[in-house]
Scaffold this active site. Structure first.
Site, PDB file in Angstrom:
ATOM      1  N   ARG A  51      -5.874  15.297   6.237  1.00 49.57           N
ATOM      2  CA  ARG A  51      -5.194  14.583   5.152  1.00 49.57           C
ATOM      3  C   ARG A  51      -6.187  13.618   4.529  1.00 49.57           C
ATOM      4  O   ARG A  51      -7.308  13.442   5.030  1.00 49.57           O
ATOM      5  CB  ARG A  51      -3.897  13.904   5.614  1.00 49.57           C
ATOM      6  CG  ARG A  51      -3.797  13.392   7.029  1.00 49.57           C
ATOM      7  CD  ARG A  51      -4.674  12.215   7.331  1.00 49.57           C
ATOM      8  NE  ARG A  51      -4.525  11.173   6.330  1.00 49.57           N
ATOM      9  CZ  ARG A  51      -5.418  10.239   6.108  1.00 49.57           C
ATOM     10  NH1 ARG A  51      -6.546  10.199   6.822  1.00 49.57           N
ATOM     11  NH2 ARG A  51      -5.251   9.311   5.193  1.00 49.57           N
ATOM     12  N   GLY A  52      -5.748  12.982   3.424  1.00 45.41           N
ATOM     13  CA  GLY A  52      -6.686  12.170   2.637  1.00 45.41           C
ATOM     14  C   GLY A  52      -7.227  13.067   1.533  1.00 45.41           C
ATOM     15  O   GLY A  52      -7.706  14.183   1.808  1.00 45.41           O
ATOM     16  N   ALA A  53      -7.137  12.592   0.279  1.00 45.64           N
ATOM     17  CA  ALA A  53      -7.426  13.462  -0.864  1.00 45.64           C
ATOM     18  C   ALA A  53      -8.793  14.168  -0.783  1.00 45.64           C
ATOM     19  O   ALA A  53      -8.863  15.399  -0.922  1.00 45.64           O
ATOM     20  CB  ALA A  53      -7.285  12.657  -2.157  1.00 45.64           C
ATOM     21  N   ARG A  95      -0.350  20.922  -1.191  1.00 46.32           N
ATOM     22  CA  ARG A  95       0.108  19.530  -1.403  1.00 46.32           C
ATOM     23  C   ARG A  95      -0.111  19.214  -2.882  1.00 46.32           C
ATOM     24  O   ARG A  95      -1.222  19.385  -3.387  1.00 46.32           O
ATOM     25  CB  ARG A  95      -0.660  18.535  -0.510  1.00 46.32           C
ATOM     26  CG  ARG A  95      -0.302  18.662   0.970  1.00 46.32           C
ATOM     27  CD  ARG A  95      -0.820  17.486   1.773  1.00 46.32           C
ATOM     28  NE  ARG A  95       0.042  16.320   1.672  1.00 46.32           N
ATOM     29  CZ  ARG A  95      -0.300  15.108   2.139  1.00 46.32           C
ATOM     30  NH1 ARG A  95      -1.475  14.923   2.724  1.00 46.32           N
ATOM     31  NH2 ARG A  95       0.522  14.089   2.040  1.00 46.32           N
ATOM     32  N   GLN A 202      -0.615   6.284   9.220  1.00 42.67           N
ATOM     33  CA  GLN A 202      -2.066   6.441   9.017  1.00 42.67           C
ATOM     34  C   GLN A 202      -2.795   5.119   9.228  1.00 42.67           C
ATOM     35  O   GLN A 202      -3.960   5.105   9.621  1.00 42.67           O
ATOM     36  CB  GLN A 202      -2.353   6.956   7.598  1.00 42.67           C
ATOM     37  CG  GLN A 202      -1.971   8.407   7.336  1.00 42.67           C
ATOM     38  CD  GLN A 202      -0.572   8.522   6.752  1.00 42.67           C
ATOM     39  OE1 GLN A 202       0.297   7.686   7.014  1.00 42.67           O
ATOM     40  NE2 GLN A 202      -0.324   9.566   5.977  1.00 42.67           N
ATOM     41  N   ASP A 243      -5.014   9.113  -4.554  1.00 44.91           N
ATOM     42  CA  ASP A 243      -4.946  10.576  -4.574  1.00 44.91           C
ATOM     43  C   ASP A 243      -5.170  11.129  -5.969  1.00 44.91           C
ATOM     44  O   ASP A 243      -5.477  12.301  -6.136  1.00 44.91           O
ATOM     45  CB  ASP A 243      -3.590  11.051  -4.039  1.00 44.91           C
ATOM     46  CG  ASP A 243      -3.587  10.975  -2.529  1.00 44.91           C
ATOM     47  OD1 ASP A 243      -3.544   9.847  -2.002  1.00 44.91           O
ATOM     48  OD2 ASP A 243      -3.700  12.025  -1.884  1.00 44.91           O
ATOM     49  N   ASN A 253      -1.018   6.889  -5.193  1.00 48.10           N
ATOM     50  CA  ASN A 253      -1.522   6.695  -3.826  1.00 48.10           C
ATOM     51  C   ASN A 253      -0.341   6.628  -2.861  1.00 48.10           C
ATOM     52  O   ASN A 253       0.832   6.663  -3.263  1.00 48.10           O
ATOM     53  CB  ASN A 253      -2.395   5.436  -3.739  1.00 48.10           C
ATOM     54  CG  ASN A 253      -3.195   5.388  -2.451  1.00 48.10           C
ATOM     55  OD1 ASN A 253      -3.758   6.397  -2.019  1.00 48.10           O
ATOM     56  ND2 ASN A 253      -3.238   4.245  -1.788  1.00 48.10           N
ATOM     57  N   LYS A 254      -0.663   6.493  -1.594  1.00 49.35           N
ATOM     58  CA  LYS A 254       0.338   6.505  -0.523  1.00 49.35           C
ATOM     59  C   LYS A 254       1.511   5.570  -0.826  1.00 49.35           C
ATOM     60  O   LYS A 254       1.307   4.448  -1.302  1.00 49.35           O
ATOM     61  CB  LYS A 254      -0.364   6.097   0.778  1.00 49.35           C
ATOM     62  CG  LYS A 254       0.489   6.020   2.013  1.00 49.35           C
ATOM     63  CD  LYS A 254       1.285   7.266   2.290  1.00 49.35           C
ATOM     64  CE  LYS A 254       0.425   8.507   2.408  1.00 49.35           C
ATOM     65  NZ  LYS A 254       1.225   9.764   2.354  1.00 49.35           N
TER      66      LYS A 254
HETATM   67  O1  MRU Z   1      -0.631  11.678   3.062  1.00 48.09           O
HETATM   68  P1  MRU Z   1      -2.083  11.347   3.188  1.00 48.09           P
HETATM   69  O2  MRU Z   1      -2.445  10.766   4.513  1.00 48.09           O
HETATM   70  O3  MRU Z   1      -2.952  12.533   2.816  1.00 48.09           O
HETATM   71  O4  MRU Z   1      -2.347  10.232   2.097  1.00 48.09           O
HETATM   72  C1  MRU Z   1      -3.645   9.718   1.965  1.00 48.09           C
HETATM   73  C2  MRU Z   1      -3.731   8.590   0.992  1.00 48.09           C
HETATM   74  O5  MRU Z   1      -2.771   8.241   0.347  1.00 48.09           O
HETATM   75  C3  MRU Z   1      -5.069   7.956   0.783  1.00 48.09           C
HETATM   76  O6  MRU Z   1      -4.916   6.619   0.404  1.00 48.09           O
HETATM   77  C4  MRU Z   1      -5.801   8.691  -0.354  1.00 48.09           C
HETATM   78  O7  MRU Z   1      -5.821  10.076  -0.144  1.00 48.09           O
HETATM   79  C5  MRU Z   1      -7.187   8.203  -0.511  1.00 48.09           C
HETATM   80  S1  MRU Z   1      -8.194   8.788   0.819  1.00 48.09           S
HETATM   81  C6  MRU Z   1      -9.768   8.416   0.547  1.00 48.09           C
END
Ligand code: MRU
Length: 358
Positions: A51-53, A95, A202, A243, A253-254
């Site tokens: 996970r993480g963009a 996603r 996270q 993201d 973002n999250k």
């Molecule tokens: O659902 P996730 O864990 O994939 O969400 C990740 C985030 O929201 C991060 O803040 C974002 O991807 C930036 S990661 C460098």
């Protein structure tokens, strides 16, 4: 957890398969999954193994190679490109919010289109080289982001961050967390607070783990303590990743980022959003056009696999939100820092770089 590109990477490529560090199990257990097919990669992305963009984008690039290897090996399918494009389409749908996934797959598609006249082995080679290059590009971008972002911080900064934006979320040292770790190395960090980031945690599972490895002082707070923290604990900065940044500077973002940003503005806490340029989506005008991923109700109604709400309870579970650009003080990209980002400034940076590379 060591490979040639980076001392700490959750995604590693091995020519015919991908290794993914299973982030659902951290920090209790460090287990790696071997991903041998595009379908296994799609499942891993959807289920948050990775996970993480940026990390999702890199995984998708390697998954495109796996799909091509498999389609091309089927000698009966002379038209394997068509089937491969369908695999790419399924990958993109894994996603919806992180634009890096779409960006990486589109870049792989362009690579194959450019090599269309070459023989199959050359096409496969070019795809593999391109995926490795996408990964390396993220490593390099992260280094630059850390330097540019850390320069903005003053000595003894007290920082709040949300979700996980470190090595686990990227190909390199991270985005927002890379800035924080770099600023700590420069002696500028007094204290970091990490939102726990419900419902996947996270923050408490991954960010705290990464920060203690880097010896950065960190305290975890529940997400709903963020307002009180900013009201009472002399917080200087809210630093997050994203993201997707839309053309007008809105930030996807999250979930929880938007409320933290609103409170930051209320209490004079400066805000910084840190992204590689692959997260900037010039083709989407504003946050209103971004698809926000909705996940299963059970993620909210249960805690670590244990049901807490009554059977039959309902929940709404959007896992990202949109922060309007007006709440962002600094957008840090490897191409440069934009203060008070808006469409004009983002497009100017895009054009500047396009003419520099023309
Ligand atoms: O659902 P996730 O864990 O994939 O969400 C990740 C985030 O929201 C991060 O803040 C974002 O991807 C930036 S990661 C460098």
């Amino acid at each position: 957890m060591h490979d040639k590109l980076n001392v700490f990477s959750p995604v590693t490529w091995h020519g015919s398969h991908i290794h993914l560090l299973d982030q659902r199990l951290l920090p209790r257990s460090e287990q790696w999954l071997q991903i041998d097919s595009v379908d296994a990669a799609i499942e891993a992305i959807r289920d948050l193994v990775v996970r993480g963009a940026p990390a999702i984008g890199i995984t998708a690039a390697y998954a495109c190679v796996l799909a091509a290897q498999s389609r091309a090996a089927d000698a009966t399918s002379s038209g394997w490109h068509e089937l491969w494009l369908q695999d790419c389409q399924r990958l993109i749908l894994a996603r919806p919010t992180a634009v890096n996934l779409h960006w990486a797959v589109a870049s792989m598609q362009q690579c194959l289109a450019d090599a269309a006249q070459a023989d199959v082995q050359t096409q496969l080679q070019k795809l593999q080289q391109h995926a490795v290059q996408i990964h390396a590009q993220d490593v390099a971008a992260n280094q630059r982001l850390a330097v540019l972002g850390a320069e903005l911080l003053q000595a003894r900064s007290r920082v709040l961050t949300h979700c996980n934006t470190g090595a686990l979320a990227t190909g390199g040292i991270g985005t927002a967390l890379g800035v924080i770790v770099r600023a700590h190395q420069d002696g500028k960090i007094e204290q970091v607070f990490a939102d726990e980031t419900r419902p996947w945690l996270q923050g408490s599972r991954l960010t705290e783990w990464e920060l203690q490895r880097a010896e950065v002082p960190c305290q975890v707070i529940i997400d709903s303590a963020a307002a009180w923290l900013m009201a009472t604990r002399n917080i200087d900065w809210l630093i997050v990743g994203a993201d997707r940044i839309t053309a007008n500077g809105d930030v996807a973002n999250k979930i929880g980022t938007y409320q933290a940003m609103l409170v930051a503005r209320q209490h004079g806490v400066k805000t910084m959003v840190v992204v590689p340029w692959s997260t900037v989506d010039i083709n989407t005008a504003s946050g209103a056009e971004v698809e926000i991923e909705l996940r299963q109700a059970d993620e909210v109604l249960s805690f670590q696999g244990q049901r807490v709400a009554r059977a039959g309870a309902q929940a709404w579970n959007p896992v990202f939100d949109i922060t309007p650009a007006a709440l962002v003080d600094y957008l840090v990209t490897e191409r440069g820092v934009i203060a008070a980002p808006n469409q004009q400034r983002i497009l100017a940076l895009q054009r500047e770089r396009a003419s520099a590379t023309a």
